[in-house]
Design an enzyme around this catalytic site. Sequence first.
Site, short mmCIF file in Angstrom:
data_model
loop_
_atom_site.label_atom_id
_atom_site.label_comp_id
_atom_site.label_asym_id
_atom_site.label_seq_id
_atom_site.Cartn_x
_atom_site.Cartn_y
_atom_site.Cartn_z
N HIS A 80 0.85 -1.21 0.00
CA HIS A 80 0.00 0.00 0.00
C HIS A 80 0.88 1.25 0.00
O HIS A 80 1.81 1.35 0.79
CB HIS A 80 -0.90 0.00 1.24
CG HIS A 80 -2.10 0.89 1.10
ND1 HIS A 80 -2.00 2.25 0.99
CD2 HIS A 80 -3.42 0.60 1.04
CE1 HIS A 80 -3.22 2.76 0.89
NE2 HIS A 80 -4.10 1.78 0.91
N SER B 4 -5.48 6.15 4.96
CA SER B 4 -6.46 5.71 3.98
C SER B 4 -6.10 6.11 2.55
O SER B 4 -5.59 7.21 2.30
CB SER B 4 -7.84 6.29 4.33
OG SER B 4 -8.75 6.07 3.28
N ARG C 294 -2.54 0.85 -6.54
CA ARG C 294 -1.60 0.82 -5.42
C ARG C 294 -0.23 0.29 -5.81
O ARG C 294 0.79 0.81 -5.36
CB ARG C 294 -2.20 -0.02 -4.28
CG ARG C 294 -3.42 0.62 -3.67
CD ARG C 294 -4.10 -0.28 -2.66
NE ARG C 294 -5.26 0.39 -2.08
CZ ARG C 294 -6.09 -0.16 -1.21
NH1 ARG C 294 -5.88 -1.41 -0.80
NH2 ARG C 294 -7.12 0.51 -0.72
N HIS D 107 0.22 -4.60 2.92
CA HIS D 107 -1.13 -4.31 3.37
C HIS D 107 -2.10 -5.48 3.19
O HIS D 107 -2.92 -5.75 4.06
CB HIS D 107 -1.65 -3.09 2.59
CG HIS D 107 -3.06 -2.71 2.92
ND1 HIS D 107 -3.45 -2.38 4.20
CD2 HIS D 107 -4.17 -2.58 2.15
CE1 HIS D 107 -4.74 -2.06 4.21
NE2 HIS D 107 -5.20 -2.20 2.98
N ARG E 124 -5.38 -6.25 -5.96
CA ARG E 124 -6.68 -5.83 -5.44
C ARG E 124 -6.82 -4.32 -5.52
O ARG E 124 -5.92 -3.59 -5.10
CB ARG E 124 -6.84 -6.28 -3.99
CG ARG E 124 -8.19 -5.86 -3.38
CD ARG E 124 -8.31 -6.33 -1.95
NE ARG E 124 -7.51 -5.54 -1.04
CZ ARG E 124 -7.90 -4.40 -0.47
NH1 ARG E 124 -9.08 -3.87 -0.74
NH2 ARG E 124 -7.11 -3.77 0.37
N LEU F 84 -14.05 -5.46 0.65
CA LEU F 84 -15.44 -5.39 1.10
C LEU F 84 -16.33 -6.14 0.12
O LEU F 84 -17.21 -6.91 0.51
CB LEU F 84 -15.88 -3.94 1.23
CG LEU F 84 -17.41 -3.72 1.37
CD1 LEU F 84 -17.92 -4.39 2.62
CD2 LEU F 84 -17.73 -2.23 1.38
#
Length: 528
Positions: free
Chosen positions: A129, A147, A200, A292, A326, A332
């Site tokens: 990340h 974040s 990312r 991450h 991802r 989620l």
Amino acid sequence: YGGLLENRSFGGVQVSRTFYARGQTGQQLLIGAYQALSRQIAAGAVTMYNRHEMLDLVLIDGKARGIIARNLLTGKLERHAAHCVVLATGGYGNVYYLSTNAMGCNVSAAWRAVKRGAYMANPCYTQIHPTCIPVSGEYQSKLTLMSESLRNDGRVWVPKEKADVEAIRTGSINPAELPEERRDYYLERRYPAFGNLVPRDVASRAAKVVCDEGRGVNPSGLAVFLDFADAIQRYGKSEAHTQGIHSPDVATITKLGEQIVEEKYGNLFEMYEKITGQDPYKTPMMIYPAVHYTMGGLWVDYNLETNIPGLFALGECNFSDHGANRLGASALMQGLADGYFVIPYTVGTFLAKEIRTPAFSTDHEAFAAAEKETDAKLQKLLDIKGSQTVEQFHRRLGLIMWDYCGMSRNADGLTKAKVQIRQLREEFWKDVIVPGAKEEFNPELEKATRVADFMELGEIMIDDALNRRESCGGHFREEYQTPEGEALRNDEEFTYVAAWEWVDGQDSILHKEPLKFEKVELKTRSYK
């Protein structure tokens, strides 16, 4: 928090695709999940075993029929029988020692399944990340994630000239006062179409490139700036216009802009200031990539069932949804898909075939054998009585993994890492010290079992990274890149899932599941 829906952009796309709750989306989701679980516990539909850890999978006639767990408060081993087993135990990012994961996160449940025959798929696919608070010293055992939402408004940069870099490191120049023409907004320069919202993996590698050039902005040279000055001015002017303030001065614009930014990211800014002692409203944040998420995990089919009948894996502990990279908020999506739309039906399908199978007793010889093996391993760790702590071994393992199987990899480094991990594992089983006893509260024994599993996992990650002679997503092989330094895929040879079978004392066995694209065309994305 008022009940209204709002969405925003995340890295890798150019549309506002994610809903959010200020800067606390993940926390709010956890609270909601815990509330739903607590409701079922109160209703008697679920029995909760707090402070327990799975240490083995029990197979009867080749099917998963239960687990061996350890009560972490008493140290007692317990047997739990069922017609099937569902794992939702998270990822293995802590194999790197330093990560954004909670320190308790580990691979042990999934790895015990691997030791019983389950396949580990694409284990080298790990996500780094780009927006984490940089490492500040060797005393650290965890890193803090800022974040990804911050990249919506923050601009990432480093100085163009090394003289300015040195001045910032020594504190003789305030980075907020460095003129624009002496700044390199390198993501905007390299990727004009996506700018600071590249995926990312792309943002992380770009940060590594500029730091490797010697332009990292903190004393260690491993940090870049995430600057909100432009966002504060932009929001301030807009808010002044909304309030009917004509010709506002700079102070008014700044005040109004900081209020808007505080509404969006206030909790994140407060967290950053508490950790670093710097006010991100006045001076740019420092960030650097960190481990991450893990896209690899237990191999599962479309029913989320592993190659062991009756063993299901959900969420980050499986490999299923994200490929090599991802995107933000997609965990989620996987949680909803796996837990709400898939597993209630596929477990039911499996159990329908077991309708005449009686309940299993924990007195079955398979439970006794698994418990005996687990007990012997725990005792073996306690009996070593060496001179080095579990923490020391974990830190050394993490350094090997980060240096050779981190943001970038190459054949020489991976080959060296495999040898080093095997040597480290051998040393661990000869010289680790685990104080205390089995049947008591013993956090060091907990850590020892987890680190032992991490060492075996690390080796299979190295095998996977060596085998995949291409660059894709979170896996970047330095030998396979374009002239511009971008990932170079090899779809002709590596369009498959690499499912690895662990064999004690031997090299792991690779099983290939071809990836077939029938409804869409496989293409390489460009973010330029």
